[in-house]
Design a protein around this motif. Structure first.
Motif, PDB file in Angstrom:
ATOM      1  N   ASN A  42       0.809  -1.221   0.000  1.00 32.81           N
ATOM      2  CA  ASN A  42       0.000   0.000   0.000  1.00 32.81           C
ATOM      3  C   ASN A  42       0.838   1.264   0.000  1.00 32.81           C
ATOM      4  N   LEU A  43       2.005   1.208   0.620  1.00 28.77           N
ATOM      5  CA  LEU A  43       2.886   2.375   0.634  1.00 28.77           C
ATOM      6  C   LEU A  43       3.620   2.564  -0.691  1.00 28.77           C
ATOM      7  N   TYR A  44       3.982   1.456  -1.342  1.00 31.96           N
ATOM      8  CA  TYR A  44       4.816   1.501  -2.546  1.00 31.96           C
ATOM      9  C   TYR A  44       4.236   0.616  -3.642  1.00 31.96           C
ATOM     10  N   PRO A  45       3.048   0.952  -4.145  1.00 25.78           N
ATOM     11  CA  PRO A  45       2.388   0.081  -5.127  1.00 25.78           C
ATOM     12  C   PRO A  45       3.152  -0.044  -6.456  1.00 25.78           C
ATOM     13  N   GLU A  46       3.985   0.943  -6.767  1.00 26.48           N
ATOM     14  CA  GLU A  46       4.741   0.876  -8.016  1.00 26.48           C
ATOM     15  C   GLU A  46       5.972  -0.026  -7.885  1.00 26.48           C
ATOM     16  N   GLU A  47       6.412  -0.263  -6.665  1.00 27.53           N
ATOM     17  CA  GLU A  47       7.639  -1.029  -6.439  1.00 27.53           C
ATOM     18  C   GLU A  47       7.396  -2.503  -6.161  1.00 27.53           C
ATOM     19  N   PHE A  48       6.220  -2.852  -5.664  1.00 24.71           N
ATOM     20  CA  PHE A  48       5.957  -4.221  -5.250  1.00 24.71           C
ATOM     21  C   PHE A  48       4.674  -4.743  -5.870  1.00 24.71           C
TER      22      PHE A  48
END
Length: 172
Positions: A42-48
């Motif tokens: 949820n914090l880093y949707p583009e990374e994970f």
């Protein structure tokens, strides 16, 4: 979380692979790790991706179960001031979960289990700094949340209430 859940379940266990061979402990550790993974997603949707994070959790658990590592419950769990601190393993994702309105009950369960972590090294000694935290917990459990975890009661009232319930369950 594995060290804290495992030690609480059976303080005589020495190695991390031993505690993770107990299905109940394995599942509790995995669930707390998956809650943290969900927070990262949820914090880093583009990374994970969910799949990549779940694979990472499962890979870590496979490594933690490796008998050859002989990683001790003591080594993994000791150092409570840092590991239960405001910017580390459990409190940081817990605070993020609250901000994002995501579940954090498994993480909180691991955190409170850490308050009861009294493992000894191979010479039979407890970490002196951890002993001070245990004494603090025994005299005033809420003070650990405030002084060690950095959680102000006014801001994290629900965490204090839930932690108290978990703590009482552990003690009964």
């Amino acid at each position: 979380s594995a060290a804290y859940f495992g030690h609480l379940h059976d303080p005589s266990l020495v190695y991390l692979y031993e505690v993770l061979n107990i299905e109940e402990i394995y599942l509790a550790a995995r669930e707390s790790m998956l809650q943290s993974a969900n927070i990262l997603l949820n914090l880093y949707p583009e990374e994970f991706t969910r799949a990549s994070l779940e694979n990472h959790v499962d890979d870590l658990l496979i490594r933690f179960r490796n008998r050859s590592l002989k990683d001790t419950v003591y080594r993994v769990g000791t150092g409570l001031r840092r590991k239960l601190g405001p910017e580390d393993r459990m409190v940081s994702p817990l605070k993020a979960a609250i901000e994002l309105e995501l579940p954090y009950d498994r993480i909180l369960g691991a955190l409170v289990s850490g308050f009861h972590f009294r493992a000894k090294d191979q010479q039979g000694n407890r970490n002196p700094e951890d002993v001070l935290i245990h004494e603090l917990h025994e005299t005033n459990p809420e003070s650990v949340l405030k002084e060690i975890c950095g959680l102000e009661k006014e801001k994290y009232t629900a965490v204090y209430q839930q932690a108290s319930i978990i703590d009482k369950t552990i003690l009964s």
